[in-house]
Design a protein around this motif. Structure first.
Motif, PDB file in Angstrom:
ATOM      1  N   ASN A 123       5.706   3.923  10.765  1.00  0.00           N
ATOM      2  CA  ASN A 123       6.029   2.645   9.660  1.00  0.00           C
ATOM      3  C   ASN A 123       4.761   1.651   9.599  1.00  0.00           C
ATOM      4  O   ASN A 123       4.177   0.985  10.586  1.00  0.00           O
ATOM      5  N   PRO A 124       4.326   1.528   8.373  1.00  0.00           N
ATOM      6  CA  PRO A 124       3.036   0.764   8.088  1.00  0.00           C
ATOM      7  C   PRO A 124       3.586  -0.505   8.265  1.00  0.00           C
ATOM      8  O   PRO A 124       2.548  -1.455   8.055  1.00  0.00           O
ATOM      9  N   GLU A 125       4.714  -0.902   8.069  1.00  0.00           N
ATOM     10  CA  GLU A 125       5.164  -2.544   8.233  1.00  0.00           C
ATOM     11  C   GLU A 125       5.149  -2.851   9.867  1.00  0.00           C
ATOM     12  O   GLU A 125       5.536  -4.157   9.896  1.00  0.00           O
ATOM     13  N   ASP A 126       4.838  -1.978  10.644  1.00  0.00           N
ATOM     14  CA  ASP A 126       5.029  -2.498  12.138  1.00  0.00           C
ATOM     15  C   ASP A 126       4.014  -1.656  12.733  1.00  0.00           C
ATOM     16  O   ASP A 126       4.334  -0.682  13.531  1.00  0.00           O
ATOM     17  N   VAL A 127       2.855  -2.009  13.029  1.00  0.00           N
ATOM     18  CA  VAL A 127       1.791  -1.484  13.599  1.00  0.00           C
ATOM     19  C   VAL A 127       1.329  -2.698  14.804  1.00  0.00           C
ATOM     20  O   VAL A 127       0.625  -3.744  14.318  1.00  0.00           O
ATOM     21  N   VAL A 128       1.862  -2.439  15.855  1.00  0.00           N
ATOM     22  CA  VAL A 128       1.455  -3.459  16.714  1.00  0.00           C
ATOM     23  C   VAL A 128       2.001  -4.839  16.575  1.00  0.00           C
ATOM     24  O   VAL A 128       1.227  -5.785  16.975  1.00  0.00           O
ATOM     25  N   GLY A 129       2.915  -4.850  15.760  1.00  0.00           N
ATOM     26  CA  GLY A 129       3.733  -6.046  15.129  1.00  0.00           C
ATOM     27  C   GLY A 129       3.044  -6.474  13.804  1.00  0.00           C
ATOM     28  O   GLY A 129       3.448  -7.564  13.383  1.00  0.00           O
ATOM     29  N   TYR A 130       2.211  -5.902  13.479  1.00  0.00           N
ATOM     30  CA  TYR A 130       1.382  -6.141  12.026  1.00  0.00           C
ATOM     31  C   TYR A 130       1.974  -5.578  10.906  1.00  0.00           C
ATOM     32  O   TYR A 130       2.229  -4.329  11.203  1.00  0.00           O
ATOM     33  N   ASN A 131       2.183  -6.162   9.880  1.00  0.00           N
ATOM     34  CA  ASN A 131       2.854  -5.376   8.451  1.00  0.00           C
ATOM     35  C   ASN A 131       1.399  -5.182   7.989  1.00  0.00           C
ATOM     36  O   ASN A 131       0.796  -6.030   7.171  1.00  0.00           O
ATOM     37  N   LEU A 132       1.253  -4.040   7.652  1.00  0.00           N
ATOM     38  CA  LEU A 132       0.013  -3.459   7.137  1.00  0.00           C
ATOM     39  C   LEU A 132       0.053  -3.308   5.414  1.00  0.00           C
ATOM     40  O   LEU A 132      -0.753  -3.117   4.655  1.00  0.00           O
ATOM     41  N   MET A 133       1.362  -3.660   5.021  1.00  0.00           N
ATOM     42  CA  MET A 133       1.692  -3.469   3.691  1.00  0.00           C
ATOM     43  C   MET A 133       1.451  -4.778   3.074  1.00  0.00           C
ATOM     44  O   MET A 133       1.337  -4.854   1.783  1.00  0.00           O
ATOM     45  N   THR A 134       1.399  -5.986   3.822  1.00  0.00           N
ATOM     46  CA  THR A 134       1.152  -7.335   3.276  1.00  0.00           C
ATOM     47  C   THR A 134      -0.012  -7.341   2.525  1.00  0.00           C
ATOM     48  O   THR A 134      -0.273  -7.905   1.384  1.00  0.00           O
ATOM     49  N   PRO A 135      -1.176  -6.969   3.094  1.00  0.00           N
ATOM     50  CA  PRO A 135      -2.682  -7.356   2.252  1.00  0.00           C
ATOM     51  C   PRO A 135      -2.580  -6.573   0.861  1.00  0.00           C
ATOM     52  O   PRO A 135      -3.175  -7.058  -0.066  1.00  0.00           O
ATOM     53  N   ILE A 136      -1.712  -5.448   0.460  1.00  0.00           N
ATOM     54  CA  ILE A 136      -1.686  -4.906  -0.682  1.00  0.00           C
ATOM     55  C   ILE A 136      -0.832  -5.529  -1.757  1.00  0.00           C
ATOM     56  O   ILE A 136      -0.684  -5.231  -2.948  1.00  0.00           O
ATOM     57  N   ASP A 137      -0.036  -6.512  -1.241  1.00  0.00           N
ATOM     58  CA  ASP A 137       0.738  -7.471  -1.871  1.00  0.00           C
ATOM     59  C   ASP A 137       0.090  -8.880  -2.349  1.00  0.00           C
ATOM     60  O   ASP A 137       0.690  -9.593  -3.007  1.00  0.00           O
ATOM     61  N   ASP A 138      -0.951  -9.063  -2.034  1.00  0.00           N
ATOM     62  CA  ASP A 138      -1.848 -10.236  -2.192  1.00  0.00           C
ATOM     63  C   ASP A 138      -2.601  -9.957  -3.437  1.00  0.00           C
ATOM     64  O   ASP A 138      -3.677  -9.333  -3.601  1.00  0.00           O
ATOM     65  N   ALA A 139      -2.175 -10.399  -4.612  1.00  0.00           N
ATOM     66  CA  ALA A 139      -2.595 -10.054  -5.915  1.00  0.00           C
ATOM     67  C   ALA A 139      -3.965 -10.485  -6.018  1.00  0.00           C
ATOM     68  O   ALA A 139      -4.972  -9.763  -6.596  1.00  0.00           O
ATOM     69  N   GLU A 140      -4.323 -11.643  -5.658  1.00  0.00           N
ATOM     70  CA  GLU A 140      -5.710 -12.309  -5.700  1.00  0.00           C
ATOM     71  C   GLU A 140      -6.762 -11.308  -5.160  1.00  0.00           C
ATOM     72  O   GLU A 140      -7.780 -11.169  -5.886  1.00  0.00           O
ATOM     73  N   LYS A 141      -6.734 -10.742  -3.875  1.00  0.00           N
ATOM     74  CA  LYS A 141      -7.523 -10.178  -3.291  1.00  0.00           C
ATOM     75  C   LYS A 141      -7.550  -8.521  -3.935  1.00  0.00           C
ATOM     76  O   LYS A 141      -8.643  -7.887  -4.118  1.00  0.00           O
ATOM     77  N   VAL A 142      -6.268  -8.032  -4.356  1.00  0.00           N
ATOM     78  CA  VAL A 142      -6.228  -6.651  -4.917  1.00  0.00           C
ATOM     79  C   VAL A 142      -6.984  -6.676  -6.190  1.00  0.00           C
ATOM     80  O   VAL A 142      -7.699  -5.730  -6.619  1.00  0.00           O
ATOM     81  N   MET A 143      -6.687  -7.796  -6.983  1.00  0.00           N
ATOM     82  CA  MET A 143      -7.319  -7.670  -8.318  1.00  0.00           C
ATOM     83  C   MET A 143      -8.918  -7.797  -8.301  1.00  0.00           C
ATOM     84  O   MET A 143      -9.591  -7.584  -9.173  1.00  0.00           O
ATOM     85  N   ALA A 144      -9.206  -8.678  -7.272  1.00  0.00           N
ATOM     86  CA  ALA A 144     -10.615  -8.793  -7.054  1.00  0.00           C
ATOM     87  C   ALA A 144     -11.405  -7.821  -6.765  1.00  0.00           C
ATOM     88  O   ALA A 144     -12.631  -7.455  -7.251  1.00  0.00           O
ATOM     89  N   GLN A 145     -10.635  -6.671  -6.341  1.00  0.00           N
ATOM     90  CA  GLN A 145     -11.512  -5.374  -5.818  1.00  0.00           C
ATOM     91  C   GLN A 145     -11.506  -4.495  -7.135  1.00  0.00           C
ATOM     92  O   GLN A 145     -12.776  -3.851  -7.132  1.00  0.00           O
ATOM     93  N   GLY A 146     -10.569  -4.551  -7.963  1.00  0.00           N
ATOM     94  CA  GLY A 146     -10.728  -4.000  -9.094  1.00  0.00           C
ATOM     95  C   GLY A 146      -9.552  -3.120  -9.317  1.00  0.00           C
ATOM     96  O   GLY A 146      -8.682  -3.074  -8.556  1.00  0.00           O
ATOM     97  N   ILE A 147      -9.314  -2.678 -10.391  1.00  0.00           N
ATOM     98  CA  ILE A 147      -8.257  -1.859 -11.013  1.00  0.00           C
ATOM     99  C   ILE A 147      -7.811  -0.457 -10.136  1.00  0.00           C
ATOM    100  O   ILE A 147      -6.807  -0.354  -9.946  1.00  0.00           O
ATOM    101  N   ASN A 148      -9.017   0.114  -9.409  1.00  0.00           N
ATOM    102  CA  ASN A 148      -8.507   0.972  -8.628  1.00  0.00           C
ATOM    103  C   ASN A 148      -7.579   0.357  -7.083  1.00  0.00           C
ATOM    104  O   ASN A 148      -6.919   1.388  -6.702  1.00  0.00           O
ATOM    105  N   SER A 149      -7.922  -0.895  -6.915  1.00  0.00           N
ATOM    106  CA  SER A 149      -7.064  -1.301  -5.894  1.00  0.00           C
ATOM    107  C   SER A 149      -5.660  -1.345  -6.279  1.00  0.00           C
ATOM    108  O   SER A 149      -4.678  -1.197  -5.536  1.00  0.00           O
ATOM    109  N   ALA A 150      -5.534  -1.958  -7.594  1.00  0.00           N
ATOM    110  CA  ALA A 150      -3.940  -1.904  -8.320  1.00  0.00           C
ATOM    111  C   ALA A 150      -3.440  -0.551  -8.279  1.00  0.00           C
ATOM    112  O   ALA A 150      -2.174  -0.460  -7.755  1.00  0.00           O
ATOM    113  N   ILE A 151      -4.175   0.285  -8.593  1.00  0.00           N
ATOM    114  CA  ILE A 151      -3.340   1.897  -8.543  1.00  0.00           C
ATOM    115  C   ILE A 151      -3.115   2.419  -7.231  1.00  0.00           C
ATOM    116  O   ILE A 151      -1.880   2.497  -7.186  1.00  0.00           O
ATOM    117  N   TYR A 152      -3.708   2.158  -6.054  1.00  0.00           N
ATOM    118  CA  TYR A 152      -3.672   2.472  -4.894  1.00  0.00           C
ATOM    119  C   TYR A 152      -2.445   1.728  -4.071  1.00  0.00           C
ATOM    120  O   TYR A 152      -1.737   2.144  -3.210  1.00  0.00           O
TER     121      TYR A 152
END
Length: 311
Positions: A123-152
């Motif tokens: 489960n990617p939402e619970d790795v030793v208590g951390y939700n690893l899906m949360t960072p990919i829902d951070d629009a500012e950081k995702v769009m800062a990396q580039g369009i490939n980040s939004a794609i993935y």
């Protein structure tokens, strides 16, 4: 000179005929479609073995290290499930050490990690208590990396079955950058983005804008291929994965120069072990894992499936 008997002459003629028949059969086999039909399938196995033999490179210490593992799992050649256990234990350890921050700069790290976790049944939402899906829902950081980040981000969310609050924003960003305004039209890696984008947009065929973008990107991939060709193994691999995602058979789409298909072009980068980045290069991990994922996508498409089936 000893004169041959009638029986010896007949025997020599029979032997000569047999040699001729054998030679003709080899020639005809080489001219038949069977050889080209099985080449990519055989090389799929060869490349999987190459990545497996170099599995020491599958770790969390280098960027993109999950992709070879993803390619191996989807190829069906990874029977040793202890690799799953080792990967997960290492991920848990690093996640805990870093307080859930795997990468401060590149959200795609979380996307590929989430994909890998789902592939191995974690489960990617619970790795030793951390939700690893949360960072990919951070629009500012995702769009800062580039369009490939939004794609993935969209590929990971659909594959992992996790809804993102910024899903619509990412979808529109992809369409606007690659279709509506063509922001990346002159980017040297634009064909890579086209192939990647098709893999994400295929989840949104019900959306008229996404459907139009899919058709546009498909036509652009064809035009670039017929005009310039594709610059590398990785570019060709992304094109194949994109075509497979929208239901096109990359073994039959012969729109490139000399009526070549994208698979024909990909196989030009093949080596005895795997694949190389460019025609003058040597076998390497990145080219091999992307090529293997492309070949996997063909096999999946023939069964009517996506590499990352929506959950």
């Amino acid at each position: 000179m000893k004169k041959l008997s009638r029986i010896e002459i007949i025997r020599k003629r029979i032997a000569l005929c047999m040699i001729m028949i054998f030679s003709i059969s080899l020639f005809l086999a080489g001219c038949s479609g069977e050889k080209s039909e099985t080449t990519w399938e055989k090389h799929r196995e060869i490349t999987a073995n190459y990545l497996l033999e170099n599995r020491q490179n599958i770790n969390l210490s280098s960027p993109g290290s999950e992709w070879p593992l993803i390619a191996l799992i989807q190829s069906g050649n990874l029977s040793d499930k202890t690799i799953y256990k080792d990967y997960y234990q290492e991920l848990c350890s690093i996640t805990e050490q870093r307080n859930g921050v795997l990468d401060e700069e590149y959200p795609t790290t979380y996307a590929r990690t989430a994909i890998t976790l789902s592939l191995i049944g974690k489960n990617p939402e619970d790795v030793v208590g951390y939700n690893l899906m949360t960072p990919i829902d951070d629009a500012e950081k995702v769009m800062a990396q580039g369009i490939n980040s939004a794609i993935y981000a969209l590929i990971a969310s659909n594959y992992c079955g996790v809804k993102l609050k910024n899903e619509e924003l990412y979808l529109n960003a992809i369409i606007n950058s690659l279709y509506s305004s063509g922001d990346l039209e002159n980017d040297p890696f634009v064909v890579d983005y086209y192939g990647m984008a098709l893999q994400a947009l295929t989840y949104y065929k019900y959306n008229p804008k996404a459907e139009e973008a899919i058709e546009y990107l498909y036509e652009r991939i064809k035009a670039i291929g017929a005009d310039e060709g594709y610059p590398s193994c990785e570019s060709t691999a992304q094109v194949i994965m994109g075509l497979s995602a929208i239901g096109k058979d990359a073994t039959k789409e012969n729109f490139l120069k000399d009526k070549k298909t994208p698979v024909d072009v990909l196989m030009e980068f093949a080596t005895e072990e795997g694949f190389k980045h460019d025609l003058n290069g040597q076998t390497d991990i990145m080219a091999s894992e992307q090529a293997l994922r492309a070949l996997n996508s063909i096999a999946y498409a023939k069964d009517g499936k996506l590499l990352f089936e929506k959950r």
